[in-house]
Design a protein around this motif. Sequence first.
Motif, PDB file in Angstrom:
ATOM      1  N   GLN A   1       0.833  -1.206   0.000  1.00 26.23           N
ATOM      2  CA  GLN A   1       0.000   0.000   0.000  1.00 26.23           C
ATOM      3  C   GLN A   1       0.865   1.253   0.000  1.00 26.23           C
ATOM      4  O   GLN A   1       0.584   2.223  -0.692  1.00 26.23           O
ATOM      5  CB  GLN A   1      -0.916   0.012   1.236  1.00 26.23           C
ATOM      6  CG  GLN A   1      -2.012   1.072   1.127  1.00 26.23           C
ATOM      7  CD  GLN A   1      -2.374   1.681   2.475  1.00 26.23           C
ATOM      8  OE1 GLN A   1      -1.619   1.589   3.441  1.00 26.23           O
ATOM      9  NE2 GLN A   1      -3.528   2.293   2.541  1.00 26.23           N
ATOM     10  N   GLN A   2       1.941   1.189   0.797  1.00 26.65           N
ATOM     11  CA  GLN A   2       2.845   2.334   0.893  1.00 26.65           C
ATOM     12  C   GLN A   2       3.494   2.630  -0.462  1.00 26.65           C
ATOM     13  O   GLN A   2       3.573   3.783  -0.876  1.00 26.65           O
ATOM     14  CB  GLN A   2       3.901   1.997   1.949  1.00 26.65           C
ATOM     15  CG  GLN A   2       4.788   3.130   2.307  1.00 26.65           C
ATOM     16  CD  GLN A   2       6.122   2.597   2.757  1.00 26.65           C
ATOM     17  OE1 GLN A   2       6.655   1.651   2.182  1.00 26.65           O
ATOM     18  NE2 GLN A   2       6.661   3.220   3.782  1.00 26.65           N
ATOM     19  N   THR A   3       3.947   1.556  -1.137  1.00 25.95           N
ATOM     20  CA  THR A   3       4.567   1.741  -2.442  1.00 25.95           C
ATOM     21  C   THR A   3       3.558   2.371  -3.396  1.00 25.95           C
ATOM     22  O   THR A   3       3.880   3.304  -4.131  1.00 25.95           O
ATOM     23  CB  THR A   3       5.040   0.383  -2.998  1.00 25.95           C
ATOM     24  OG1 THR A   3       5.856  -0.240  -2.009  1.00 25.95           O
ATOM     25  CG2 THR A   3       5.842   0.575  -4.270  1.00 25.95           C
TER      26      THR A   3
ATOM     27  N   LEU B   1      -7.253  -7.546  -3.765  1.00 30.52           N
ATOM     28  CA  LEU B   1      -8.221  -7.022  -4.737  1.00 30.52           C
ATOM     29  C   LEU B   1      -8.369  -5.509  -4.590  1.00 30.52           C
ATOM     30  O   LEU B   1      -8.325  -4.762  -5.575  1.00 30.52           O
ATOM     31  CB  LEU B   1      -9.578  -7.704  -4.524  1.00 30.52           C
ATOM     32  CG  LEU B   1     -10.659  -7.340  -5.538  1.00 30.52           C
ATOM     33  CD1 LEU B   1     -10.313  -7.916  -6.907  1.00 30.52           C
ATOM     34  CD2 LEU B   1     -12.033  -7.833  -5.089  1.00 30.52           C
ATOM     35  N   MET B   2      -8.531  -5.036  -3.349  1.00 34.65           N
ATOM     36  CA  MET B   2      -8.724  -3.593  -3.148  1.00 34.65           C
ATOM     37  C   MET B   2      -7.468  -2.821  -3.534  1.00 34.65           C
ATOM     38  O   MET B   2      -7.554  -1.740  -4.115  1.00 34.65           O
ATOM     39  CB  MET B   2      -9.109  -3.289  -1.690  1.00 34.65           C
ATOM     40  CG  MET B   2     -10.463  -3.831  -1.267  1.00 34.65           C
ATOM     41  SD  MET B   2     -11.799  -3.644  -2.484  1.00 34.65           S
ATOM     42  CE  MET B   2     -11.967  -1.850  -2.534  1.00 34.65           C
ATOM     43  N   LEU B   3      -6.285  -3.392  -3.217  1.00 34.00           N
ATOM     44  CA  LEU B   3      -5.041  -2.734  -3.631  1.00 34.00           C
ATOM     45  C   LEU B   3      -4.976  -2.620  -5.153  1.00 34.00           C
ATOM     46  O   LEU B   3      -4.597  -1.572  -5.696  1.00 34.00           O
ATOM     47  CB  LEU B   3      -3.824  -3.545  -3.157  1.00 34.00           C
ATOM     48  CG  LEU B   3      -3.150  -3.134  -1.861  1.00 34.00           C
ATOM     49  CD1 LEU B   3      -1.806  -3.817  -1.742  1.00 34.00           C
ATOM     50  CD2 LEU B   3      -2.962  -1.626  -1.765  1.00 34.00           C
ATOM     51  N   PHE B   4      -5.387  -3.707  -5.830  1.00 37.12           N
ATOM     52  CA  PHE B   4      -5.343  -3.730  -7.289  1.00 37.12           C
ATOM     53  C   PHE B   4      -6.329  -2.728  -7.881  1.00 37.12           C
ATOM     54  O   PHE B   4      -5.991  -1.945  -8.770  1.00 37.12           O
ATOM     55  CB  PHE B   4      -5.658  -5.148  -7.787  1.00 37.12           C
ATOM     56  CG  PHE B   4      -5.440  -5.315  -9.262  1.00 37.12           C
ATOM     57  CD1 PHE B   4      -4.151  -5.437  -9.773  1.00 37.12           C
ATOM     58  CD2 PHE B   4      -6.515  -5.347 -10.139  1.00 37.12           C
ATOM     59  CE1 PHE B   4      -3.946  -5.583 -11.142  1.00 37.12           C
ATOM     60  CE2 PHE B   4      -6.313  -5.493 -11.508  1.00 37.12           C
ATOM     61  CZ  PHE B   4      -5.028  -5.615 -12.006  1.00 37.12           C
ATOM     62  N   ILE B   5      -7.571  -2.740  -7.357  1.00 31.66           N
ATOM     63  CA  ILE B   5      -8.588  -1.786  -7.826  1.00 31.66           C
ATOM     64  C   ILE B   5      -8.090  -0.351  -7.608  1.00 31.66           C
ATOM     65  O   ILE B   5      -8.218   0.509  -8.477  1.00 31.66           O
ATOM     66  CB  ILE B   5      -9.930  -2.021  -7.094  1.00 31.66           C
ATOM     67  CG1 ILE B   5     -10.541  -3.359  -7.526  1.00 31.66           C
ATOM     68  CG2 ILE B   5     -10.904  -0.880  -7.359  1.00 31.66           C
ATOM     69  CD1 ILE B   5     -11.825  -3.710  -6.795  1.00 31.66           C
ATOM     70  N   GLY B   6      -7.501  -0.113  -6.427  1.00 28.53           N
ATOM     71  CA  GLY B   6      -6.988   1.225  -6.122  1.00 28.53           C
ATOM     72  C   GLY B   6      -5.944   1.670  -7.143  1.00 28.53           C
ATOM     73  O   GLY B   6      -5.968   2.804  -7.630  1.00 28.53           O
ATOM     74  N   TRP B   7      -5.047   0.744  -7.490  1.00 24.74           N
ATOM     75  CA  TRP B   7      -3.976   1.077  -8.425  1.00 24.74           C
ATOM     76  C   TRP B   7      -4.529   1.348  -9.816  1.00 24.74           C
ATOM     77  O   TRP B   7      -4.152   2.318 -10.482  1.00 24.74           O
ATOM     78  CB  TRP B   7      -2.943  -0.056  -8.446  1.00 24.74           C
ATOM     79  CG  TRP B   7      -1.748   0.217  -9.290  1.00 24.74           C
ATOM     80  CD1 TRP B   7      -1.268  -0.542 -10.315  1.00 24.74           C
ATOM     81  CD2 TRP B   7      -0.867   1.349  -9.193  1.00 24.74           C
ATOM     82  NE1 TRP B   7      -0.155   0.033 -10.856  1.00 24.74           N
ATOM     83  CE2 TRP B   7       0.114   1.206 -10.194  1.00 24.74           C
ATOM     84  CE3 TRP B   7      -0.833   2.477  -8.365  1.00 24.74           C
ATOM     85  CZ2 TRP B   7       1.134   2.131 -10.386  1.00 24.74           C
ATOM     86  CZ3 TRP B   7       0.179   3.414  -8.552  1.00 24.74           C
ATOM     87  CH2 TRP B   7       1.144   3.229  -9.551  1.00 24.74           C
ATOM     88  N   ARG B   8      -5.454   0.460 -10.281  1.00 19.95           N
ATOM     89  CA  ARG B   8      -6.073   0.651 -11.597  1.00 19.95           C
ATOM     90  C   ARG B   8      -6.809   1.984 -11.658  1.00 19.95           C
ATOM     91  O   ARG B   8      -6.715   2.718 -12.628  1.00 19.95           O
ATOM     92  CB  ARG B   8      -7.084  -0.484 -11.886  1.00 19.95           C
ATOM     93  CG  ARG B   8      -6.492  -1.881 -11.974  1.00 19.95           C
ATOM     94  CD  ARG B   8      -5.530  -2.070 -13.100  1.00 19.95           C
ATOM     95  NE  ARG B   8      -6.113  -1.780 -14.420  1.00 19.95           N
ATOM     96  CZ  ARG B   8      -5.435  -1.701 -15.542  1.00 19.95           C
ATOM     97  NH1 ARG B   8      -4.123  -1.849 -15.530  1.00 19.95           N
ATOM     98  NH2 ARG B   8      -6.020  -1.451 -16.687  1.00 19.95           N
ATOM     99  N   TYR B   9      -7.549   2.278 -10.574  1.00 22.92           N
ATOM    100  CA  TYR B   9      -8.322   3.517 -10.543  1.00 22.92           C
ATOM    101  C   TYR B   9      -7.398   4.728 -10.599  1.00 22.92           C
ATOM    102  O   TYR B   9      -7.658   5.698 -11.323  1.00 22.92           O
ATOM    103  CB  TYR B   9      -9.186   3.567  -9.281  1.00 22.92           C
ATOM    104  CG  TYR B   9      -9.964   4.843  -9.160  1.00 22.92           C
ATOM    105  CD1 TYR B   9     -11.128   5.044  -9.896  1.00 22.92           C
ATOM    106  CD2 TYR B   9      -9.518   5.876  -8.336  1.00 22.92           C
ATOM    107  CE1 TYR B   9     -11.834   6.225  -9.808  1.00 22.92           C
ATOM    108  CE2 TYR B   9     -10.207   7.070  -8.252  1.00 22.92           C
ATOM    109  CZ  TYR B   9     -11.361   7.237  -8.990  1.00 22.92           C
ATOM    110  OH  TYR B   9     -12.056   8.414  -8.905  1.00 22.92           O
ATOM    111  N   ALA B  10      -6.288   4.670  -9.820  1.00 21.72           N
ATOM    112  CA  ALA B  10      -5.341   5.790  -9.781  1.00 21.72           C
ATOM    113  C   ALA B  10      -4.745   6.039 -11.155  1.00 21.72           C
ATOM    114  O   ALA B  10      -4.560   7.182 -11.578  1.00 21.72           O
ATOM    115  CB  ALA B  10      -4.244   5.514  -8.760  1.00 21.72           C
ATOM    116  N   ILE B  11      -4.446   4.957 -11.892  1.00 21.76           N
ATOM    117  CA  ILE B  11      -3.879   5.114 -13.233  1.00 21.76           C
ATOM    118  C   ILE B  11      -4.907   5.709 -14.192  1.00 21.76           C
ATOM    119  O   ILE B  11      -4.635   6.674 -14.898  1.00 21.76           O
ATOM    120  CB  ILE B  11      -3.386   3.744 -13.770  1.00 21.76           C
ATOM    121  CG1 ILE B  11      -2.167   3.291 -12.963  1.00 21.76           C
ATOM    122  CG2 ILE B  11      -3.033   3.828 -15.243  1.00 21.76           C
ATOM    123  CD1 ILE B  11      -1.756   1.876 -13.254  1.00 21.76           C
TER     124      ILE B  11
END
Lengths: 210, 210, 210, 210
Positions: free
Chosen positions: C78-80, C135-145
């Motif tokens: 999450q930090q990364t 899953l939430m980390l992945f969704i967060g990353w996709r959304y941020a991009i």
Amino acid sequence: MVRIRYERVSGRSVERLAALSDGVFAVAMTLLVLDLHVPVRDAIHSEADLCQALTPLAPRLLIYVMSFLMLGIIWVGQQTQMNHVANSDRHYTWIHLVFLLAVSLMPFSTSLMAEFIEYRLALLTYWLNVAALGLMLFIGWRYAIKTGLVRDEVDAETARGIGRRIVMAQSLYALGALLCVISTYWSIGFIVLVQLNYAIGPSWWGRSRA
Amino acid sequence: MVRIRYERVSGRSVERLAALSDGVFAVAMTLLVLDLHVPVRDAIHSEADLCQALTPLAPRLLIYVMSFLMLGIIWVGQQTQMNHVANSDRHYTWIHLVFLLAVSLMPFSTSLMAEFIEYRLALLTYWLNVAALGLMLFIGWRYAIKTGLVRDEVDAETARGIGRRIVMAQSLYALGALLCVISTYWSIGFIVLVQLNYAIGPSWWGRSRA
Amino acid sequence: MVRIRYERVSGRSVERLAALSDGVFAVAMTLLVLDLHVPVRDAIHSEADLCQALTPLAPRLLIYVMSFLMLGIIWVGQQTQMNHVANSDRHYTWIHLVFLLAVSLMPFSTSLMAEFIEYRLALLTYWLNVAALGLMLFIGWRYAIKTGLVRDEVDAETARGIGRRIVMAQSLYALGALLCVISTYWSIGFIVLVQLNYAIGPSWWGRSRA
Amino acid sequence: MVRIRYERVSGRSVERLAALSDGVFAVAMTLLVLDLHVPVRDAIHSEADLCQALTPLAPRLLIYVMSFLMLGIIWVGQQTQMNHVANSDRHYTWIHLVFLLAVSLMPFSTSLMAEFIEYRLALLTYWLNVAALGLMLFIGWRYAIKTGLVRDEVDAETARGIGRRIVMAQSLYALGALLCVISTYWSIGFIVLVQLNYAIGPSWWGRSRA
């Protein structure tokens, strides 16, 4: 020599000391309420039963609110002090660690008083805890002034004012604790009044002192 | 390549590692006292009863104070180390995560020793926990020096001094643990003396070493 | 219009989201161990008794260490991610709040698995929790991009690399969970190996992927 | 005079108030789940037994998720407010301390409702807690506007919008609480829908209001 270097670096640590303090306060404040137990299901069969089961929690809740206010007052006091302090050193850090030890004991003192509300020993234990908080804050402030850790813009008047504020508040709490020779309820009532004065009425109090 | 990018970004994470550490320390410090149970109401009928019920808590309180001091010493040590470190990387982060695991085990070790104060096994478990804290701090410091994570202004003398400080403290704790062949009370007394030396007397200690 | 203003201001909130996250992680990590109960005094009469009473805690301790490592891996992830994100918005904040909900459930899943170590249902509950975190980390990353919240210096290669890293890790955990058709011990062993790979061997892993 | 100096320094304390808030929210959010107890080992002899023992936890889990979402919504609200505030003073700090008191009571209200899901008194206690959160947020916002603590760039339109947002949400929660005259399940269902609207659909909601 190593010691001097230590001190130079630990100057930046006021922030981490503040972070640790906020953490300990946050946990202690939230744990206070953890002792507020939900009634046991089996004995409850109607809304009236539940109402009756919740009623004895009211005085306990009052004690928790009082302790929360106390921790709030103390937190504001520590924060005000730290805002006036530019640097920290080992001794100042340790004074505040002992202060935090007293903070971490508050949930215990509070539980004790909530369980034994009419016992003088419980009230005196609680008061000792509060007095330890005030004492460490006062020692911290005196130490910061003497060793020049305070910010340059803090003049002698402000410095004395902050110290006097702690002494004044602690004298009132001690007076409140003394009232337990009449009844512990008198003590609690008096302390709550003093707290409300600090929480709600600081400007009035500030003005009356000026 | 991805790894290199990871390392570049995680350089900023010293702050979040510090924030997580402060959080874990704050919770562990406050939880220590959670095992200090308020006496059961039913058995108490007078101030004297309450006083008698609170007396057996005194040695437990001592153990908690000792553990709080220990966590305080370790926290100051970690903070001092991190103040000397400019950047972090994955490995350094993981060394400190394992360090935090040992921190989170302290409430358990402390409870165990408080409950079984005269048992050598309890004392040795506690010492193992403290030794793990010291070991991870030491590994972290060695790693930071070897991989150039420390700040430029840290010279070889300071670097060695910080490492030696950990080794010295841990040797004293080990000696204290060894004293349990006589009695666990000797161990506890010795460790508390060492702690007071670190908490109250660092300037004296610094001077005597110079 | 109000919404646009909201988003403008909440851009600063990445820091508070990080602070809240560090708090939730710190509490969850420390609570893990809270379920490690000290043996009851009455049944213990010798060092051998205490040793015998502590032995059954060993597998539980292993589960807690495993969960601590898992939370550590997820925290580093999450930090990364957050280090790569320049701004936050309402949706990104909510994705991470749901992520934190899964973090706060970890002590429960861990206790369940520690208590029912040979039950597949307990292991699958644990795995579901870990999968929700990924899953939430992945969704967060996709959304941020997709919404351009990531920093300008993050190129497409890095962006894909970070996403792939989550998918890879979660695939391995899923494989580990699947191994419970043989035995839950196989699952746990496999997951611990994957964890050690992430915690100790990221540079090796990074190199082997390059 | 001393009072004026206090106010000048406490201007920096918005950050520490935010740090304390994040800590209290983090602990409260994680403690919510602490009441989710793992089934007792002795009664479980098969996977089917465990499944059966876990099933009654499902409605409880729902209540915890609902409370987590509620704390999430409130946290986002407080954060948005604080992002608009440039300085703090004693009164503003105290308004937020009382707000945090209400936050720390949420685990209790949640446990009460989880245990007595079909009792109106439990639901009304929960609603009172949520209403107190909204009220303190609203008072804090009004106070910040009246005393000029808000940032210069906040115009009257935004100021009113933020206030209205709180009133609107609280009206919906009150309506939900009122639905308990039919059934507490209707109340819970309605409140969850309102929450999902705030958590998932803020942009839709923002647009429909514009």
